[in-house]
Write a protein that holds these residues in place. Sequence first.
Motif, PDB file in Angstrom:
ATOM      1  N   LYS A  45       0.828  -1.210   0.000  1.00 16.50           N
ATOM      2  CA  LYS A  45       0.000   0.000   0.000  1.00 16.50           C
ATOM      3  C   LYS A  45       0.861   1.259   0.000  1.00 16.50           C
ATOM      4  O   LYS A  45       0.616   2.184  -0.779  1.00 16.50           O
ATOM      5  CB  LYS A  45      -0.949   0.000   1.206  1.00 16.50           C
ATOM      6  N   THR A  46       1.871   1.296   0.861  1.00 18.00           N
ATOM      7  CA  THR A  46       2.729   2.482   0.940  1.00 18.00           C
ATOM      8  C   THR A  46       3.566   2.623  -0.320  1.00 18.00           C
ATOM      9  O   THR A  46       3.776   3.746  -0.807  1.00 18.00           O
ATOM     10  CB  THR A  46       3.617   2.428   2.196  1.00 18.00           C
ATOM     11  N   ALA A  49       1.287   4.181  -2.769  1.00 14.09           N
ATOM     12  CA  ALA A  49       1.065   5.580  -2.393  1.00 14.09           C
ATOM     13  C   ALA A  49       2.272   6.433  -2.787  1.00 14.09           C
ATOM     14  O   ALA A  49       2.112   7.538  -3.309  1.00 14.09           O
ATOM     15  CB  ALA A  49       0.802   5.688  -0.894  1.00 14.09           C
ATOM     16  N   SER A  65       6.469   6.692   5.046  1.00 15.27           N
ATOM     17  CA  SER A  65       5.194   6.094   5.426  1.00 15.27           C
ATOM     18  C   SER A  65       4.638   6.877   6.605  1.00 15.27           C
ATOM     19  O   SER A  65       5.361   7.177   7.546  1.00 15.27           O
ATOM     20  CB  SER A  65       5.400   4.635   5.848  1.00 15.27           C
ATOM     21  N   THR A  67       2.932   5.843   8.954  1.00 16.88           N
ATOM     22  CA  THR A  67       2.518   4.885   9.975  1.00 16.88           C
ATOM     23  C   THR A  67       2.593   5.498  11.367  1.00 16.88           C
ATOM     24  O   THR A  67       1.705   5.293  12.180  1.00 16.88           O
ATOM     25  CB  THR A  67       3.379   3.609   9.919  1.00 16.88           C
ATOM     26  N   HIS A  87      -1.857  12.045   2.740  1.00 17.55           N
ATOM     27  CA  HIS A  87      -1.612  10.608   2.797  1.00 17.55           C
ATOM     28  C   HIS A  87      -1.829  10.156   4.243  1.00 17.55           C
ATOM     29  O   HIS A  87      -1.056  10.489   5.130  1.00 17.55           O
ATOM     30  CB  HIS A  87      -0.179  10.315   2.333  1.00 17.55           C
ATOM     31  N   ASP A  89      -2.441   7.087   7.102  1.00 20.16           N
ATOM     32  CA  ASP A  89      -2.283   5.681   7.459  1.00 20.16           C
ATOM     33  C   ASP A  89      -3.044   5.492   8.762  1.00 20.16           C
ATOM     34  O   ASP A  89      -2.620   5.957   9.819  1.00 20.16           O
ATOM     35  CB  ASP A  89      -0.807   5.323   7.634  1.00 20.16           C
ATOM     36  N   TYR A  91      -3.796   2.718  10.372  1.00 26.33           N
ATOM     37  CA  TYR A  91      -3.540   1.430  11.020  1.00 26.33           C
ATOM     38  C   TYR A  91      -3.508   1.531  12.549  1.00 26.33           C
ATOM     39  O   TYR A  91      -4.015   0.661  13.246  1.00 26.33           O
ATOM     40  CB  TYR A  91      -2.221   0.840  10.506  1.00 26.33           C
ATOM     41  N   GLU A 116      -4.525   4.675   3.627  1.00 23.16           N
ATOM     42  CA  GLU A 116      -4.207   3.277   3.915  1.00 23.16           C
ATOM     43  C   GLU A 116      -5.044   2.846   5.113  1.00 23.16           C
ATOM     44  O   GLU A 116      -5.261   3.609   6.026  1.00 23.16           O
ATOM     45  CB  GLU A 116      -2.718   3.125   4.233  1.00 23.16           C
ATOM     46  N   TRP A 117      -5.529   1.627   5.098  1.00 22.25           N
ATOM     47  CA  TRP A 117      -6.423   1.075   6.103  1.00 22.25           C
ATOM     48  C   TRP A 117      -7.710   1.908   6.171  1.00 22.25           C
ATOM     49  O   TRP A 117      -8.124   2.375   7.220  1.00 22.25           O
ATOM     50  CB  TRP A 117      -5.727   0.992   7.475  1.00 22.25           C
TER      51      TRP A 117
END
Length: 161
Positions: A45-46, A49, A65, A67, A87, A89, A91, A116-117
């Motif tokens: 995913k990253t 992206a 990322s 994250t 962007h 994330d 998670y 993402e997620w």
Amino acid sequence: MIKSDSAPVIDLPDLAATNAFGRRVAKVLQRGDVVALKGGLGVGKTTLARAIVAGLSPESEDVPSPTFTLVQTYPVTLGSGPADLWHFDLYRLDRPDQVYELGIEEALADAVSLIEWPELAAGLLPKENLLTIELQITHGEARRALIEGGASWRSRLAELL
């Protein structure tokens, strides 16, 4: 490319194919679009992206990322001119309402959003401008992307395939 009964499927045999696909996505993005990147840990995913960001902002050498920061923003150029790309994330979020603390409402209103997620924000995402890309590992570096687009994506999906 393979067509399934429910959604278009693109085979991405290696990192170069994933990067090329990300750049194709970047070329058709419009202000207000949301790209939901789905798939398990380590599916890419990253990586996808990063390819999308690079397609919109070639000078963005470092695309970390999000994250740990949960969100990164980038100035980009769309066909219609300058814009921002957010962007996300999600998670590490514990509850769906935590997305508000990240500024998701601002991003959805006037920017391009890569998420993402996205399952943690599913009820917030605009269906019309939503492009969902679910990545699956097929073997080694190879991935498969299952694609679904909202109403505003109907004419643009052909450009991705």
